[in-house]
Scaffold this motif. Structure first.
Motif, mmCIF file in Angstrom:
data_model
loop_
_atom_site.group_PDB
_atom_site.id
_atom_site.type_symbol
_atom_site.label_atom_id
_atom_site.label_comp_id
_atom_site.label_asym_id
_atom_site.label_seq_id
_atom_site.Cartn_x
_atom_site.Cartn_y
_atom_site.Cartn_z
ATOM 1 N N ARG A 12 30.843 8.682 19.082
ATOM 2 C CA ARG A 12 31.742 8.609 20.318
ATOM 3 C C ARG A 12 33.157 8.541 20.024
ATOM 4 O O ARG A 12 33.567 9.169 21.192
ATOM 5 C CB ARG A 12 30.900 8.082 21.081
ATOM 6 N N GLU A 15 34.570 12.497 18.901
ATOM 7 C CA GLU A 15 34.094 13.403 19.815
ATOM 8 C C GLU A 15 35.085 13.093 21.065
ATOM 9 O O GLU A 15 35.376 13.824 21.426
ATOM 10 C CB GLU A 15 32.908 12.663 20.226
ATOM 11 N N THR A 16 35.571 12.241 21.397
ATOM 12 C CA THR A 16 36.337 11.292 22.496
ATOM 13 C C THR A 16 38.070 12.556 21.996
ATOM 14 O O THR A 16 38.710 12.752 22.358
ATOM 15 C CB THR A 16 36.349 10.100 22.528
ATOM 16 N N LEU A 18 38.082 14.885 19.974
ATOM 17 C CA LEU A 18 37.725 15.771 19.911
ATOM 18 C C LEU A 18 38.177 16.826 21.348
ATOM 19 O O LEU A 18 38.839 17.802 21.640
ATOM 20 C CB LEU A 18 36.717 16.476 19.519
ATOM 21 N N ARG A 19 37.057 16.306 22.116
ATOM 22 C CA ARG A 19 37.598 16.555 23.980
ATOM 23 C C ARG A 19 38.487 16.375 23.797
ATOM 24 O O ARG A 19 39.477 17.050 24.793
ATOM 25 C CB ARG A 19 37.105 16.284 23.997
ATOM 26 N N TRP A 20 39.347 15.690 23.195
ATOM 27 C CA TRP A 20 41.304 15.639 23.759
ATOM 28 C C TRP A 20 41.904 16.589 23.956
ATOM 29 O O TRP A 20 42.870 16.972 24.414
ATOM 30 C CB TRP A 20 41.433 13.931 23.586
ATOM 31 N N GLU A 22 41.049 19.678 22.465
ATOM 32 C CA GLU A 22 40.659 20.544 23.218
ATOM 33 C C GLU A 22 40.969 20.722 24.753
ATOM 34 O O GLU A 22 41.587 21.668 24.929
ATOM 35 C CB GLU A 22 38.602 20.679 23.335
ATOM 36 N N ARG A 23 40.731 19.738 25.742
ATOM 37 C CA ARG A 23 41.713 19.105 26.457
ATOM 38 C C ARG A 23 42.841 19.680 26.546
ATOM 39 O O ARG A 23 43.784 20.193 27.497
ATOM 40 C CB ARG A 23 41.306 18.351 27.492
ATOM 41 N N GLN A 25 44.881 21.156 24.420
ATOM 42 C CA GLN A 25 45.642 22.127 23.315
ATOM 43 C C GLN A 25 46.474 21.825 22.534
ATOM 44 O O GLN A 25 47.053 21.932 21.871
ATOM 45 C CB GLN A 25 45.984 23.152 24.018
ATOM 46 N N ARG A 51 31.182 19.980 15.389
ATOM 47 C CA ARG A 51 31.526 21.027 15.414
ATOM 48 C C ARG A 51 30.810 22.449 14.549
ATOM 49 O O ARG A 51 30.647 22.175 13.975
ATOM 50 C CB ARG A 51 33.019 21.191 15.853
#
Length: 229
Positions: A12, A15-16, A18-20, A22-23, A25, A51
């Motif tokens: 988790r 994943e957090t 990675l999403r940060w 992506e958001r 950049q 991913r």
């Protein structure tokens, strides 16, 4: 797995991150150098497993130095799908290339699945065993540690044994451990720990009898300081 705490990020948490990335950049480099040296209850999760592709902004580094105890071979790995990053890394590595003989040797090692599975199983079992022994040994002298799930070290809380809550006192204790007990720990200030009194003890670089002796020497010195106080 974190250095110096030996804590392992959960799926988790990875994943957090990675999403940060992506958001926002922002490029993210995951240092997975202790990936195979995990022995606790939290399993290791590689960013690459979450991913289908890494994309241009996620990069992973790893090396043989920790998990295989082969720091002298100076062989590392960069996993990236960013062509510009790879071109730059290739240009820089020309001046510090890993020899073809070394690459061949290490490729043969990791290609032997039977040997590799046995090695990793033994590695994790022995790390867990010596970690438990070190924690118990320090506990006999009233030394608490930060729980670890991986890595080759443990962080000891020596704040109760400082003459004062300062980095000067931490440095003085480090020097006393080195000169009197003849055990070299890593002061927390060298690990960017913000509060004085924490020390990293690496237990996987010496034979087990030497580790036991080191713990005893640390404990005896700390006990004598406690009596003085």
């Amino acid at each position: 797995p974190d250095n110096p705490l030996g804590r392992v990020m959960s799926e988790r948490q990875v994943e957090t991150i990675l999403r940060w990335g992506e958001r926002t950049q922002i490029h993210i480099v995951f240092d997975e150098i202790y990936a195979l040296s995990v022995f606790g209850s939290t399993p290791f999760t590689s960013a690459a497993s979450l991913r289908p592709t890494l994309g241009d902004r996620v990069h992973i580094v790893w090396a043989f130095s920790k998990d295989f105890g082969a720091s002298g071979l100076r062989a590392g790995v960069l996993l990236s799908e960013n062509e510009q990053v790879m071109r730059t890394a290739s240009t820089l590595s020309y001046w510090a290339a890993c020899s073809g003989h070394t690459q061949y040797l290490l490729s043969e090692v990791i290609a032997d699945d039977v040997w590799l599975d046995g090695y990793l199983s033994t590695l994790r079992s022995r790390l867990a065993d010596v970690h438990g022994e070190v924690v118990a040994g320090l506990g006999r002298f009233g030394v608490e540690v930060i729980d670890a799930d991986g890595g080759i070290f443990v962080v000891c809380d020596l704040r109760p044994f400082l003459d004062a809550s300062t980095f000067e006192a931490e440095d003085a204790l480090w020097r006393e451990l080195l000169s009197v007990a003849q055990v070299n720990l890593t002061p927390g200030s060298s690990c960017r720990i913000a509060e004085p009194g924490f020390f990293r003890l690496c237990y996987a670089t010496s034979p087990r009898p030497a580790v036991r002796e080191g713990v005893e020497r640390i404990g005896r010195l700390l006990a004598s300081r406690q009596r003085k106080g």
